[in-house]
Motif scaffolding. Structure first.
Motif, short mmCIF file in Angstrom:
data_model
loop_
_atom_site.label_atom_id
_atom_site.label_comp_id
_atom_site.label_asym_id
_atom_site.label_seq_id
_atom_site.Cartn_x
_atom_site.Cartn_y
_atom_site.Cartn_z
N THR A 122 -76.60 25.09 88.28
CA THR A 122 -76.64 25.23 89.79
C THR A 122 -76.81 24.63 90.62
N LEU A 123 -77.92 23.57 90.01
CA LEU A 123 -79.30 22.67 90.88
C LEU A 123 -78.30 21.89 91.14
N MET A 124 -77.87 21.76 89.48
CA MET A 124 -76.72 19.70 89.26
C MET A 124 -75.79 19.75 89.95
N VAL A 125 -75.01 20.64 90.31
CA VAL A 125 -73.63 21.10 91.47
C VAL A 125 -73.93 20.30 92.37
N ASN A 126 -75.72 21.35 93.00
CA ASN A 126 -75.71 20.61 94.77
C ASN A 126 -76.01 19.53 94.51
N ILE A 127 -76.94 18.71 93.44
CA ILE A 127 -77.40 17.61 93.55
C ILE A 127 -75.48 16.74 93.34
N THR A 128 -75.52 16.64 92.82
CA THR A 128 -73.48 16.01 92.35
C THR A 128 -73.16 15.72 93.48
N LYS A 129 -73.40 17.31 94.82
CA LYS A 129 -72.34 17.22 95.74
C LYS A 129 -72.85 15.94 96.74
N LYS A 163 -70.10 3.90 90.47
CA LYS A 163 -71.15 4.18 91.74
C LYS A 163 -72.06 5.76 91.14
N TYR A 164 -71.59 6.57 90.90
CA TYR A 164 -71.87 7.79 90.49
C TYR A 164 -72.83 8.17 89.37
N TYR A 165 -73.07 7.56 88.78
CA TYR A 165 -72.98 6.67 86.87
C TYR A 165 -74.53 5.48 87.22
N ASN A 166 -74.25 4.81 87.94
CA ASN A 166 -75.61 4.00 88.40
C ASN A 166 -77.26 4.75 89.28
N ILE A 167 -76.26 5.69 89.63
CA ILE A 167 -77.50 5.91 90.53
C ILE A 167 -78.09 6.73 89.47
N PHE A 168 -77.65 7.78 88.45
CA PHE A 168 -78.39 8.12 87.63
C PHE A 168 -79.44 7.02 86.35
N LYS A 169 -78.28 5.61 86.78
CA LYS A 169 -78.61 4.58 85.08
C LYS A 169 -79.73 4.23 85.75
N SER A 170 -79.62 3.99 87.34
CA SER A 170 -80.97 2.63 87.81
C SER A 170 -80.77 3.02 88.53
N GLN A 171 -80.91 3.89 89.39
CA GLN A 171 -80.89 4.08 91.10
C GLN A 171 -81.95 5.22 90.88
N LEU A 177 -71.34 18.35 84.25
CA LEU A 177 -72.46 19.21 84.04
C LEU A 177 -72.72 20.00 83.79
N SER A 178 -73.87 19.75 82.49
CA SER A 178 -74.09 20.66 81.12
C SER A 178 -75.40 20.70 80.91
N ILE A 179 -75.73 21.65 80.14
CA ILE A 179 -77.43 21.41 80.16
C ILE A 179 -77.63 22.74 78.43
N GLU A 180 -77.58 21.78 77.48
CA GLU A 180 -77.82 22.07 76.44
C GLU A 180 -79.35 23.12 76.18
N VAL A 198 -82.11 9.19 94.93
CA VAL A 198 -81.93 10.58 94.47
C VAL A 198 -82.70 11.56 95.39
N PRO A 199 -84.12 11.74 95.57
CA PRO A 199 -85.31 12.47 96.50
C PRO A 199 -84.58 12.72 98.07
N ASN A 200 -83.71 11.16 98.46
CA ASN A 200 -82.88 10.85 99.55
C ASN A 200 -82.12 11.65 99.76
N ALA A 201 -81.33 11.09 98.42
CA ALA A 201 -79.64 12.03 98.91
C ALA A 201 -79.21 13.65 98.90
N ALA A 202 -80.68 13.82 98.44
CA ALA A 202 -80.34 15.40 98.21
C ALA A 202 -82.24 16.22 98.36
N PRO A 203 -82.67 15.90 99.33
CA PRO A 203 -83.76 16.56 99.93
C PRO A 203 -84.36 17.73 99.38
#
Length: 150
Positions: free
Chosen positions: A134-141, A19-27, A115-118, A31-36
Motif C-alpha cells: 500500500t505504501l508503494m502504491v501511495n508513493i507511485t501515485k 521518467k518514472y523509472y529514472n526517479i528511482f534509478k538516479s533521482q 509493485l511487489s515485495i518478495e 521522492v520525499p518532495n513528491a510523496a512527503p
C-alpha cells in the motif's frame, strides 16, 4: 505454512515509463518532495544516487507508523525494474529478507507500474507485508502526479 512469499499489485499511471523509472534509478532524492506524507527523507549511505549497489536509508510512514529502511539498490535497465534489497531497519525485525520491487512497463500513452515485495518472515505469526505494498502504491501515485506536473 511457508515463511517465504511475494505480494504485489499493478496500477496504471500517466507518466512515461522512462521518467518514472529514472526517479528511482538516479533521482531518488526527489521522492520525499513528491510523496512527503509517505517518505520523509532519503540519504545515500554508500555509493551515489545512480549506481547499482549503492546503499540508501529511507525514512517513511506506513499506516501512521514511522520507520527506517536501509537498502541496497539493484537496477535492471532492460526491464525498467528497481529492487530495494533490505539490509537493516524496522521491517527487518519481522522479515529475514525484504525486497520491494518497482517495475514499469509502457501501456497506452502511460505506463503500468508493477509493485511487489518478495519476503521471508522470521516467524509464522508475522503478517504478509501488505501495508508496505500500500505504501508503494501511495508513493507511485504521488510520483505520477509529481512527474505529470513537471
Amino acid at each position: 505454512m511457508s515463511l517465504k512469499g511475494k505480494v504485489g499489485t499493478e496500477i496504471e499511471i500517466k507518466s512515461p515509463p522512462e521518467k518514472y523509472y529514472n526517479i528511482f534509478k538516479s533521482q531518488a532524492y526527489h521522492v520525499p518532495n513528491a510523496a512527503p506524507n509517505h517518505i520523509q527523507g532519503v540519504d545515500v549511505h554508500e555509493g551515489d544516487w545512480e549506481t547499482h549497489g549503492s546503499i540508501k536509508i529511507w525514512k517513511y510512514t506506513a499506516e501512521g507508523e514511522s520507520g527506517v529502511f536501509k537498502e541496497k539498490v539493484e537496477l535492471d535497465d532492460a526491464n525498467r525494474s528497481v529492487t530495494l534489497v533490505g539490509i537493516e531497519g524496522d521491517v527487518m525485525k519481522d522479515y529475514k529478507t525484504f525486497k520491494p520491487i518497482y517495475q514499469v512497463v509502457p501501456k497506452g500513452i502511460g505506463s503500468l507500474a508493477k509493485l511487489s515485495i518478495e519476503y521471508e518472515k522470521l516467524r509464522e505469526d508475522v503478517p504478509a507485508p501488505n501495508k508496505y505494498v500500500t505504501l508503494m502504491v501511495n508513493i507511485t501515485k504521488d510520483l505520477d502526479a509529481h512527474i505529470m506536473k513537471a
